[in-house]
Design a protein around this motif. Structure first.
Motif, PDB file in Angstrom:
ATOM      1  N   LEU A 208       1.974   0.453  21.027  1.00 27.99           N
ATOM      2  CA  LEU A 208       2.421   0.534  19.637  1.00 27.99           C
ATOM      3  C   LEU A 208       3.903   0.811  19.572  1.00 27.99           C
ATOM      4  N   TRP A 209       4.355   1.729  20.406  1.00 27.08           N
ATOM      5  CA  TRP A 209       5.791   2.058  20.418  1.00 27.08           C
ATOM      6  C   TRP A 209       6.625   0.860  20.877  1.00 27.08           C
ATOM      7  N   ILE A 210       6.146   0.155  21.865  1.00 23.99           N
ATOM      8  CA  ILE A 210       6.893  -1.021  22.343  1.00 23.99           C
ATOM      9  C   ILE A 210       6.987  -2.076  21.240  1.00 23.99           C
ATOM     10  N   SER A 211       5.894  -2.289  20.527  1.00 22.06           N
ATOM     11  CA  SER A 211       5.887  -3.284  19.434  1.00 22.06           C
ATOM     12  C   SER A 211       6.870  -2.899  18.350  1.00 22.06           C
ATOM     13  N   LEU A 212       6.887  -1.634  17.995  1.00 17.47           N
ATOM     14  CA  LEU A 212       7.812  -1.161  16.961  1.00 17.47           C
ATOM     15  C   LEU A 212       9.250  -1.338  17.396  1.00 17.47           C
ATOM     16  N   MET A 213       9.535  -1.060  18.679  1.00 19.41           N
ATOM     17  CA  MET A 213      10.898  -1.209  19.171  1.00 19.41           C
ATOM     18  C   MET A 213      11.321  -2.679  19.148  1.00 19.41           C
ATOM     19  N   LEU A 214      10.429  -3.609  19.541  1.00 21.45           N
ATOM     20  CA  LEU A 214      10.757  -5.038  19.519  1.00 21.45           C
ATOM     21  C   LEU A 214      10.978  -5.526  18.094  1.00 21.45           C
ATOM     22  N   ALA A 215      10.155  -5.034  17.179  1.00 23.62           N
ATOM     23  CA  ALA A 215      10.304  -5.448  15.777  1.00 23.62           C
ATOM     24  C   ALA A 215      11.623  -4.977  15.222  1.00 23.62           C
ATOM     25  N   SER A 216      12.006  -3.762  15.585  1.00 17.54           N
ATOM     26  CA  SER A 216      13.281  -3.221  15.103  1.00 17.54           C
ATOM     27  C   SER A 216      14.440  -4.032  15.645  1.00 17.54           C
ATOM     28  N   CYS A 217      14.354  -4.351  16.935  1.00 18.43           N
ATOM     29  CA  CYS A 217      15.426  -5.146  17.546  1.00 18.43           C
ATOM     30  C   CYS A 217      15.509  -6.534  16.881  1.00 18.43           C
ATOM     31  N   GLY A 219      14.659  -7.312  13.821  1.00 18.00           N
ATOM     32  CA  GLY A 219      15.222  -7.169  12.482  1.00 18.00           C
ATOM     33  C   GLY A 219      16.717  -7.029  12.522  1.00 18.00           C
ATOM     34  N   VAL A 220      17.221  -6.225  13.458  1.00 15.44           N
ATOM     35  CA  VAL A 220      18.677  -6.034  13.579  1.00 15.44           C
ATOM     36  C   VAL A 220      19.341  -7.350  13.956  1.00 15.44           C
ATOM     37  N   LEU A 221      18.731  -8.086  14.906  1.00 14.08           N
ATOM     38  CA  LEU A 221      19.300  -9.355  15.341  1.00 14.08           C
ATOM     39  C   LEU A 221      19.319 -10.369  14.192  1.00 14.08           C
ATOM     40  N   GLY A 222      18.250 -10.428  13.398  1.00 13.61           N
ATOM     41  CA  GLY A 222      18.191 -11.354  12.265  1.00 13.61           C
ATOM     42  C   GLY A 222      19.244 -11.024  11.230  1.00 13.61           C
ATOM     43  N   MET A 223      19.486  -9.742  10.997  1.00  7.97           N
ATOM     44  CA  MET A 223      20.498  -9.321  10.024  1.00  7.97           C
ATOM     45  C   MET A 223      21.875  -9.768  10.463  1.00  7.97           C
ATOM     46  N   LEU A 224      22.163  -9.654  11.761  1.00  7.30           N
ATOM     47  CA  LEU A 224      23.470 -10.067  12.263  1.00  7.30           C
ATOM     48  C   LEU A 224      23.670 -11.571  12.111  1.00  7.30           C
ATOM     49  N   LEU A 225      22.647 -12.389  12.410  1.00  7.87           N
ATOM     50  CA  LEU A 225      22.763 -13.842  12.287  1.00  7.87           C
ATOM     51  C   LEU A 225      22.955 -14.248  10.828  1.00  7.87           C
ATOM     52  N   TYR A 226      22.286 -13.561   9.924  1.00  7.86           N
ATOM     53  CA  TYR A 226      22.399 -13.883   8.499  1.00  7.86           C
ATOM     54  C   TYR A 226      23.817 -13.629   8.010  1.00  7.86           C
ATOM     55  N   ARG A 227      24.419 -12.523   8.444  1.00  8.19           N
ATOM     56  CA  ARG A 227      25.775 -12.194   8.017  1.00  8.19           C
ATOM     57  C   ARG A 227      26.788 -13.198   8.560  1.00  8.19           C
TER      58      ARG A 227
END
Length: 233
Positions: A208-217, A219-227
Motif C-alpha cells: 500500500l505504501w509503495i502504491s501511494l508513493m508511485l501515485a504521488s510521484c 502526480g508530481v510528474l504530470g503537474m510538471l509536464l502540464y506546466r
C-alpha cells in the motif's frame, strides 16, 4: 706418778688408807690403740684417736661426686657439695652467678605485620626476619557490586596477610530501554494503535505504501509536464 710414753715406761702408786703403806707400780711403754672407732676430721684431713689423744690413721679426705644443692642463676650464686667417703665431712662450694647467654626457651614464633622472631628467656628477640609468603588464595570472589578478598600465609610463622579485591567494573554500558516497550523511539504510539509506519512482516501494508508513493510521484510528474506545455503555448 709418771705418764708412760712410746719410748719410756711410766709409774704409778697407791697408799694404804690404814697403815699408810705405799705401793708403786711400773706402767709399761705406751702402745697406741684406737679407743673410739669414730673418725675425727677438719677441712682437709680425717683421723682416729688413741686414748692418749694421739692422732692415728691420718689421711686427706677422699671425696665422691659433686651434688648441686642450689642452681646458680643470672642474679644469684648457687652451691654444691660432696661428701668424704671415709668420714662425715661435707665439703661445700659456692657456684658463681652465671653470665647470661641468649637462648631460645620457646620454639613458638612471635610476629607482627612485617616480621617474625623467637624470644630468649630475657625477652630479647632472636632470629628476626621479614615474613616469607606463599601464594595468594582467594577467600571471596569480587563481583560488580561487592569487593572480594584474598590471603596468603607466612611459611615460617602463623601470620596471615589479608588483602581486599576491588569490585569488578561492568564490561558493557547497561541498556536502559525496556525490551517490552513497543513504542517508537521517535515518538509515542498513536492512541488509535496505528504507528504511522508499516509493521515489519506485514506485506499488505508495505504494498500500500509503495502504491501511494508511485501515485504521488506520477502526480508530481504530470503537474510538471502540464506546466511546460502551457508555457510553450
Amino acid at each position: 706418778t709418771k705418764e708412760p710414753t712410746t719410748t719410756e715406761t711410766g709409774s704409778r702408786e697407791r697408799t694404804c688408807s690404814i697403815c699408810k703403806y705405799t705401793q708403786e707400780e711400773t706402767i709399761p711403754v705406751h702402745e697406741h690403740s684406737i679407743h673410739d672407732e669414730a673418725w675425727k676430721y677438719d677441712e682437709t684431713d680425717h683421723w682416729q684417736e688413741c686414748s692418749c689423744g694421739e692422732r692415728l690413721n691420718v689421711a686427706t679426705h677422699t671425696y665422691g661426686d659433686w651434688k648441686v644443692t642450689k642452681e646458680a642463676t643470672e642474679t644469684e650464686a648457687g652451691s654444691r657439695e660432696r661428701d668424704c667417703t671415709v668420714c662425715e665431712y661435707v665439703q661445700v662450694e659456692i657456684i658463681p652467678e652465671i653470665g647470661h647467654e641468649h637462648g631460645i626457651h620457646d620454639e613458638t614464633w612471635k610476629y607482627d605485620k612485617t616480621q617474625h622472631w623467637q624470644e630468649c628467656s630475657c625477652g630479647e628477640k632472636l632470629n628476626v626476619a621479614n615474613h616469607t609468603y606463599g601464594d595468594w588464595k582467594v577467600t571471596k570472589e569480587a563481583t560488580e557490586t561487592e569487593a572480594g578478598s584474598r590471603e596468603r600465609g607466612c611459611a615460617v610463622c602463623e601470620y596471615v596477610q589479608t588483602e581486599a579485591i576491588p569490585a569488578t567494573e561492568t564490561g558493557e554500558p547497561t541498556d536502559s530501554t525496556d525490551p517490552t516497550d513497543s513504542s517508537d523511539s521517535q515518538g509515542q504510539q498513536d492512541p488509535s494503535g496505528d504507528t504511522g509506519s508499516p509493521q515489519t512482516g506485514d506485506s499488505s501494508n508495505m504494498m500500500l505504501w509503495i502504491s501511494l508513493m508511485l501515485a504521488s510521484c506520477g502526480g508530481v510528474l504530470g503537474m510538471l509536464l502540464y506546466r511546460r506545455k502551457k508555457a510553450a503555448a
